[in-house]
Enzyme design. Structure first.
Site: not given
Ligand SMILES: Cc1cc2nc3c(=O)[nH]c(=O)nc-3n(C[C@H](O)[C@H](O)[C@H](O)COP(=O)(O)OP(=O)(O)OC[C@H]3O[C@@H](n4cnc5c(N)ncnc54)[C@H](O)[C@@H]3O)c2cc1C
Ligand SMILES: Cc1ncc(C[n+]2csc(CCOP(=O)(O)OP(=O)(O)O)c2C)c(N)n1
Ligand SMILES: [Mg+2]
Lengths: 588, 163
Positions: A113, A162, A478
């Site tokens: 491990q 450990k 999605m």
């Molecule tokens: C399916 C999916 C769809 C998505 N669609 C969208 C979408 O439509 N729109 C969207 O916005 N996002 C979307 N996201 C999320 C996207 O991927 C990013 O995570 C997000 O946009 C980042 O947000 P943010 O710019 O606020 O940064 P964060 O990741 O929240 O970063 C924070 C920033 O602030 C800074 N910071 C932290 N603390 C402080 C502080 N005290 N003072 C000053 N600065 C600080 C950090 O240095 C960093 O640069 C989606 C994600 C998924 C999974």
């Molecule tokens: C661990 C992980 N594997 C694969 C993906 C890619 N992925 C993004 S959304 C999605 C579908 C999620 O399905 P569900 O939870 O049923 O949500 P729905 O979009 O149907 O609302 C997948 C496979 C991911 N985001 N995270």
């Protein structure tokens, strides 16, 4: 008096005021578990998978102001934790993860491990430590908490062999630490703040773009004050939701890939943009060149210099803590009586209201199928918009973000940066423990929930009465949506056959299960789940939702903020492309 | 453009791999890297030669600064600096080549530090360009082996990198 390394570790956690340790035992950490057994100050929460321990600790931290702590054993325990650590890293969550390691003489010998935890996690931690000397253990824990919580927060891994937990030493917990190579900035440069104030005051089309940094930095009050004081529009990223009250008129909704029409159009066509703790993510601004093709002055406030000018060159970079920088900015503008010209602002608002009038979040209601959006809206209504909402990843996550207007920061917990399916349920457990009196709901999909469904058992053991709202569309929705749009409806492996009976699963774990198939039953079921009778129970709600529903608006890869795919009702309107120059003549 | 970065970092186990890991994880280039402890045994000094656009170099500098163990980073290109690299090159030195190799070593101010009947090992110090020029100047076929340290750099005049 000399005590064991394990006891030193436990005492250190006590000194840090730790309330909960989320973990899972194993050979390398037995000594630590024994020391935990012999103390009462903090509680250990036994999860069912190490990934869940880290997500729970992460959400605990996201939902209160403390550093989350997880404890895992060496080898497989440590590797199971990695997804959770990377999730916290991408979203800048302060956390300390303690992993067991094989005894120091065995390190490097492919011992039972053994994995190189420090090596594996190096790219997804803020920092990590391998403690080889028991005399450094207490200081290392102190440093770990300090690094995790200050500057741009993030997870810190402490790998403890450990034998170090078994050796004896005196315990001295340092009152403070200073690390000469780590000096986070807090105050912004006054000259830069002055420039930002002037830009804002001269702006014709100002816009405030607020991200997760404002949530993490506890700057919600300052954000709100600035926006209100100037009367300007504001948007939040997915991570920033709640930093500005979602039900306020000056809020244009979330922006980005699935942002509202008005939030995205304003982002494209503003002339002065203030980015507050947001990092111009690719899911937000899409293609930087298209975003910048429309000239605008950008002020970027971020505590991490590397977030600035990473994807977008800015005019006024301000390195500092959002709370302090905004305070200084507000005070300066107040003092100088600086504010944008009222007539210009009125013109800008007129344009925004036109964009808003299209109602880009409108969907077609149905009496036949449950519309997933409607479930979220009902949830909002029934919880008074007050619940802490966690989510998984997929369409349901976006609907949660779009249809539950969060009122306050730390109310919305999701994996944005890494997009980790399986986050939601353990996160809900962590959030419930941090906020025992709050209503906590996990909005999930039938795909995501199965990635950590075993945590229903943890929820039972620790009496966390979270409400699981599964928007069950029988699809990895999605993925299916992308396949519908970009892969000629070839639904490769996005349909899940052989779904389990979720009600049966919930009941088998000792919870309440509900299956809701009819739109008419949605409200009643939700009311029942949130009724006093079920207050102490975890309720798993399996909503059979419309399988073909898509998330709109949507910005396709490679497209700009003003090139959204619009919902059907807007497509019918055939809105002419917005022509900046023409419209601005009479607008401002 | 080529940049030469000087980095002062804690002399701790793992610090080097953090720097190297950063470059590979973010797809930055490392043309050469040298590192050793300084007069203060708690600190190491590293010189990295890299190349990239101004934006990339700016990100590299910021990302390096973000590493907890990095104390200071300077881009030596920002002002006058001196850069040296050392090369050990083993060449065939028989017949007419023997005389020629000695002559070339002299021209480039190299020193012959090991001699056998058939070979010379030459030590050569200078800018990376100069070492390259030496290799270009001699007949490729006589080169048996080369080993280069990579560049070390230091600011000219009063400019110092210290905590
Ligand atoms: C399916 C999916 C769809 C998505 N669609 C969208 C979408 O439509 N729109 C969207 O916005 N996002 C979307 N996201 C999320 C996207 O991927 C990013 O995570 C997000 O946009 C980042 O947000 P943010 O710019 O606020 O940064 P964060 O990741 O929240 O970063 C924070 C920033 O602030 C800074 N910071 C932290 N603390 C402080 C502080 N005290 N003072 C000053 N600065 C600080 C950090 O240095 C960093 O640069 C989606 C994600 C998924 C999974
Ligand atoms: C661990 C992980 N594997 C694969 C993906 C890619 N992925 C993004 S959304 C999605 C579908 C999620 O399905 P569900 O939870 O049923 O949500 P729905 O979009 O149907 O609302 C997948 C496979 C991911 N985001 N995270
Ligand atoms: Mg689904």
């Amino acid at each position: 008096m000399q005590i064991s390394g394990a006891e030193i570790l436990v005492r250190s956690l006590q000194e840090e005021g730790v309330e909960f340790v989320f973990g899972y035992p194993g050979g390398a950490v037995l000594e630590i578990y024994d020391a935990i057994f012999r103390q009462q100050e903090f509680k250990h929460v036994l999860v069912r998978h190490e990934q869940a321990a880290v997500h729970a600790a992460d959400a605990y931290s996201r939902s209160c102001d403390k550093v989350g702590v997880a404890l895992v054993t060496s080898g497989p325990g440590a590797t199971n934790a990695v997804t959770g650590i990377a999730t916290a890293y991408m979203d800048s969550v302060p956390m300390v993860v303690i992993s067991g390691q094989v005894s120091t003489p065995a390190i490097g010998l492919d011992a039972f491990q053994e994995v190189d935890m420090v090596g594996i996690t190096r790219p997804c931690v803020k920092h990590n430590f391998l403690v080889k000397d028991i005399n450094e253990l207490a200081t290392t824990i102190k440093k770990a908490f300090y690094i995790a919580a200050t500057g741009r927060p993030g997870p810190v891994v402490v790998d403890v062999p450990k034998d170090v937990t078994q050796q004896l030493a005196e315990f001295h917990y340092p009152e403070s630490v200073s690390i000469r190579s780590y000096v986070p900035v807090t105050r912004g440069h006054p000259g830069q703040i002055k420039k930002a104030a002037s830009l804002l005051a001269e702006a014709k089309r100002p816009y405030i773009y607020v991200g997760g940094g404002a949530v993490q930095g506890g700057a919600s009050a300052e954000v709100t004050e600035l926006v209100k004081m100037l009367g300007v529009p504001c948007t939040n990223t997915l991570m920033g939701l709640g930093a500005y009250p979602g039900d306020d008129r000056q809020f244009l909704g979330m922006l980005g890939m699935h942002g509202t029409y008005e939030a995205n159009m304003a982002m494209q066509y503003c002339d002065v943009l203030i980015a507050v703790g947001a990092r111009f993510d690719d899911r937000v601004i899409s293609v930087p060149s298209h975003f910048l093709a429309q000239p605008k002055k950008i002020v970027h406030i971020d505590i991490d210099p590397s977030s600035i000018a990473k994807r977008v060159k800015v005019d006024v970079p301000i390195v500092g803590d959002v709370k302090h920088v905004l305070r200084d900015l507000i005070d300066l503008m107040k003092q100088n009586g600086q504010r944008p010209d009222a007539a210009n602002l009125a013109g800008w608002w007129k344009q925004i209201e036109q964009w808003r009038s299209y109602n880009s979040l409108l969907y077609t209601p149905s009496t036949e199928f449950i519309k997933p959006q409607s479930v979220v809206q009902k949830l909002y209504e029934i919880t008074g918009g007050d619940a802490i909402i966690t989510s998984d990843v997929g369409q349901h996550q976006m609907w949660a973000a779009q249809y539950y207007p969060f009122k306050r920061p730390k109310q919305w917990l999701n994996s944005g940066g890494l997009g980790t399916m399986g986050f939601g349920l353990p996160a809900a457990i962590g959030a419930q423990l941090a906020n025992p009196n709050a209503q906590v709901a996990c909005i999930t999909g039938e795909g995501s929930i199965q990635m950590n469904i075993q945590e229903l058992s943890t929820a039972k053991q620790y009496h966390t009465p979270v409400k699981v709202i599964a928007l069950n569309n029988r699809y990895l929705g999605m993925v299916r949506q992308w396949q519908e749009f970009f892969y000629g409806t070839r639904y490769a492996e996005s349909y899940m056959d052989a779904l389990p009976d979720f009600v049966g699963i919930a009941e088998a774990y000792g919870h309440v299960g509900m299956k809701i198939e009819n739109p008419a039953d949605v409200e009643g079921a939700l009311r029942e789940a949130f009724s006093p009778a079920l207050k102490e129970r975890l309720v798993f709600m399996d909503f059979r939702t419309d399988q073909s529903e898509n998330v709109f608006p949507m910005i396709q890869n490679g497209k700009g903020l003003d090139q959204m795919d619009l919902p059907p009702h807007m497509r019918e309107l055939q809105i002419a492309p917005f022509e900046n120059n023409r419209d601005y003549g009479n607008m401002c | 453009m080529r940049h030469i970065l000087s980095i002062l970092l804690e002399n701790e186990a793992g610090a080097l791999s953090r720097v190297v890991g950063l470059f590979s994880a973010r797809a930055y280039n490392i043309d050469s890297l040298t590192v050793s402890t300084t007069e203060d045994p708690t600190l190491s000094r590293m010189t990295i030669v890299t190349h990239g656009s101004d934006e990339v170099i700016e990100q590299i500098t910021k990302q390096l600064n973000k590493l907890i163990e990095v104390v200071k980073v300077i881009d030596l290109n920002e002002s006058d600096h001196i850069e040296r690299e050392m090369m050990l090159i083993k060449v065939r030195a028989t017949g007419k080549d023997r005389e020629e190799m000695k002559r070339m070593a002299d021209i480039f101010r190299g020193r012959i530090i090991d001699v056998t009947e058939k070979t010379y090992t030459i030590e050569l110090t200078g800018t990376s360009d100069k070492l390259g020029a030496f290799i270009e100047a001699i007949d490729r076929s006589v080169i048996l082996e080369t080993v280069r340290t990579g560049a070390s750099g230091i600011g000219r005049g009063e400019r110092i990198l210290k905590i």
